[in-house]
Design an enzyme around this catalytic site. Structure first.
Site, mmCIF file in Angstrom:
data_model
loop_
_atom_site.group_PDB
_atom_site.id
_atom_site.type_symbol
_atom_site.label_atom_id
_atom_site.label_comp_id
_atom_site.label_asym_id
_atom_site.label_seq_id
_atom_site.Cartn_x
_atom_site.Cartn_y
_atom_site.Cartn_z
ATOM 1 N N ASP A 7 -19.899 -8.013 6.720
ATOM 2 C CA ASP A 7 -19.060 -6.814 6.770
ATOM 3 C C ASP A 7 -18.259 -6.825 8.065
ATOM 4 O O ASP A 7 -18.642 -7.472 9.040
ATOM 5 C CB ASP A 7 -19.936 -5.549 6.765
ATOM 6 N N ARG B 263 -13.007 -10.992 1.707
ATOM 7 C CA ARG B 263 -12.929 -9.661 1.102
ATOM 8 C C ARG B 263 -11.873 -8.859 1.866
ATOM 9 O O ARG B 263 -11.995 -8.656 3.068
ATOM 10 C CB ARG B 263 -14.279 -8.959 1.230
HETATM 11 P P1 FDA Z 1 -7.930 4.614 -0.848
HETATM 12 O O1 FDA Z 1 -8.907 5.192 0.129
HETATM 13 O O2 FDA Z 1 -6.484 4.739 -0.566
HETATM 14 O O3 FDA Z 1 -8.266 5.219 -2.260
HETATM 15 C C1 FDA Z 1 -7.498 4.953 -3.421
HETATM 16 C C2 FDA Z 1 -8.111 5.699 -4.582
HETATM 17 O O4 FDA Z 1 -9.437 5.211 -4.836
HETATM 18 C C3 FDA Z 1 -8.294 7.187 -4.348
HETATM 19 O O5 FDA Z 1 -7.130 7.893 -4.642
HETATM 20 C C4 FDA Z 1 -9.442 7.489 -5.276
HETATM 21 O O6 FDA Z 1 -8.967 7.580 -6.603
HETATM 22 C C5 FDA Z 1 -10.303 6.280 -5.154
HETATM 23 N N1 FDA Z 1 -11.318 6.400 -4.063
HETATM 24 C C6 FDA Z 1 -11.274 5.801 -2.873
HETATM 25 N N2 FDA Z 1 -12.337 6.118 -2.115
HETATM 26 C C7 FDA Z 1 -13.058 6.955 -2.841
HETATM 27 C C8 FDA Z 1 -14.273 7.641 -2.601
HETATM 28 N N3 FDA Z 1 -14.945 7.511 -1.454
HETATM 29 N N4 FDA Z 1 -14.746 8.440 -3.590
HETATM 30 C C9 FDA Z 1 -14.083 8.560 -4.769
HETATM 31 N N5 FDA Z 1 -12.925 7.930 -5.032
HETATM 32 C C10 FDA Z 1 -12.421 7.151 -4.102
HETATM 33 N N6 FDA Z 1 -14.422 -1.108 5.194
HETATM 34 C C11 FDA Z 1 -14.590 -1.655 6.423
HETATM 35 O O7 FDA Z 1 -14.002 -1.183 7.392
HETATM 36 N N7 FDA Z 1 -15.416 -2.745 6.570
HETATM 37 C C12 FDA Z 1 -16.059 -3.323 5.513
HETATM 38 O O8 FDA Z 1 -16.794 -4.298 5.698
HETATM 39 C C13 FDA Z 1 -15.880 -2.747 4.227
HETATM 40 N N8 FDA Z 1 -16.492 -3.275 3.127
HETATM 41 C C14 FDA Z 1 -16.141 -2.817 1.883
HETATM 42 C C15 FDA Z 1 -16.634 -3.445 0.750
HETATM 43 C C16 FDA Z 1 -16.213 -3.050 -0.505
HETATM 44 C C17 FDA Z 1 -16.724 -3.775 -1.712
HETATM 45 C C18 FDA Z 1 -15.280 -1.973 -0.644
HETATM 46 C C19 FDA Z 1 -14.783 -1.547 -1.981
HETATM 47 C C20 FDA Z 1 -14.831 -1.321 0.464
HETATM 48 C C21 FDA Z 1 -15.271 -1.706 1.732
HETATM 49 N N9 FDA Z 1 -14.823 -1.049 2.865
HETATM 50 C C22 FDA Z 1 -15.042 -1.616 4.102
HETATM 51 C C23 FDA Z 1 -14.188 0.293 2.771
HETATM 52 C C24 FDA Z 1 -12.671 0.204 2.722
HETATM 53 O O9 FDA Z 1 -12.178 -0.205 3.966
HETATM 54 C C25 FDA Z 1 -12.046 1.561 2.363
HETATM 55 O O10 FDA Z 1 -12.388 2.502 3.342
HETATM 56 C C26 FDA Z 1 -12.447 2.100 1.000
HETATM 57 O O11 FDA Z 1 -12.572 1.088 0.057
HETATM 58 C C27 FDA Z 1 -11.397 3.092 0.497
HETATM 59 O O12 FDA Z 1 -10.154 2.476 0.384
HETATM 60 P P2 FDA Z 1 -9.441 2.132 -1.031
HETATM 61 O O13 FDA Z 1 -8.896 0.761 -0.922
HETATM 62 O O14 FDA Z 1 -10.387 2.350 -2.131
HETATM 63 O O15 FDA Z 1 -8.176 3.072 -1.073
#
Ligand code: FDA
Length: 313
Positions: free
Chosen positions: A139, A189
């Protein structure tokens, strides 16, 4: 919305707020939406369930505030134990279930020797993962750790080339890091980034982060590594799909990743179309910081959380 996010990320470091939330009567049940349990058995059960639905998983033993060497060793041992349980349950072969490791949890923050301690502990986790037929993804935490984490990655990959990295699109440096890591055998990732970062190192506006995510995706999809598209954002998922087509990629050479409990229907939809979908499954006692970062991502989750606390309390 931006202010609420900053407040929640600040709260993720507050011990006073932590103790209120951890002891609130309704907390446990709400937390279960994002964290399936505190014991290794809960974690193995959740992975078995997801694998049964045609998904793959990455298991994360929660814990970021490791303050001494003994604690770091206990986290390492927890990973080795859970890898054994996953292997016994037949879940690790072919990497269907892998593990995600935060280097801070295995000692990275322990002073001048921190990186060395984290590397040694991570090596043992990688060896246990390899023995179980699977691998590890490191991570990525706040920007002060990025160089150290990538240095540990380089060391680990000498013996375990499949160890994966996480890159965060909100950091200015990430497009260049993607170029460095878009090489054969390299698993990357790509996520947007979940920590509170200053304007000196990171894009602050959501639109800028999204544009950076797309630039980074282009680099990874055009490269010869194995991109892991970690997002719940429907636009990013669609763009990744289009880039996979233009770069003549097929489902086995990249994957989508989402967090446990977030957009589960979309996880199953992508899998039903033949894509590899990996669900990040956190478990353990130390769920507070993880939960606060998830709440910071989406105000609707805060309302859901507060309503549940009030109605159960
Ligand atoms: P964004 O936050 O813009 O969300 C887009 C859409 O997704 C929202 O409009 C909603 O529909 C849905 N959504 C997103 N988050 C949601 C929530 N919490 N609850 C419900 N719906 C939600 N970060 C980091 O700094 N270090 C790391 O090592 C990791 N590792 C990691 C692994 C994996 C498998 C994932 C999926 C994510 C991470 N992250 C992470 C977290 C990442 O940086 C980020 O904060 C979240 O994935 C939210 O960003 P989105 O890309 O989903 O987009």
């Amino acid at each position: 919305m931006h202010v609420l996010r900053q407040v929640l990320l600040q709260a993720s470091r507050s011990t006073a707020i932590r103790s209120v939330i951890e002891t609130a009567p309704g907390s446990r049940q709400v937390v279960r939406r994002f964290v399936p349990g505190t014991d290794p058995q809960d974690a193995v059960g959740a992975c078995a369930d997801l694998v049964g639905q045609g998904l793959t998983t990455s298991l994360d033993h929660l814990g970021e505030d490791t303050t001494d060497v003994e604690h770091a060793r206990r986290v390492r041992d927890a990973y080795v134990t859970v890898l054994g349980l996953l292997s016994d349950a037949g879940l690790t072969q072919g990497g269907r279930v892998e593990v995600s490791v935060k280097l801070s949890a295995v000692g990275q923050a322990l002073g001048a020797d921190g990186e060395k301690i984290a590397l040694e502990n991570a090596r043992e986790i990688c060896a246990a993962a390899a023995a179980a037929g699977t691998t590890v993804t490191l991570d990525m935490e706040d920007h002060t750790t990025t160089d150290s984490t990538l240095a540990v990655l380089r060391e680990l990959r000498q013996d375990h080339p499949s160890v994966g990295a996480v890159l965060q699109a909100y950091l200015f440096r990430t497009e260049a890091d993607c170029r460095d890591l878009a090489v054969a055998g390299s698993r990357v990732r790509l996520c947007k980034g979940a920590y509170k970062e200053p304007p000196s190192v990171a894009f602050q506006a959501a639109a800028e982060v999204d544009l950076s995510y797309v630039r980074c995706l282009k680099v990874l999809m055009a490269g010869s590594g194995y991109p892991m598209v970690a997002t719940h954002d429907p636009r990013m998922v669609a763009i990744a799909g289009a880039l996979a087509v233009t770069n003549r990629r097929t489902p086995g050479d990249h994957e989508y990743q989402m967090l446990y409990g977030i957009r589960p229907e979309e996880q199953r939809r992508l899998a039903s179309e033949g894509e590899i979908v990996r669900v990040y499954v956190p478990y353990g006692q130390e769920w507070y910081g993880y939960l606060m970062r998830r709440l910071a991502e989406r105000p609707a989750n805060v309302a859901f959380f507060l309503r549940s606390l009030v109605s159960r309390g």
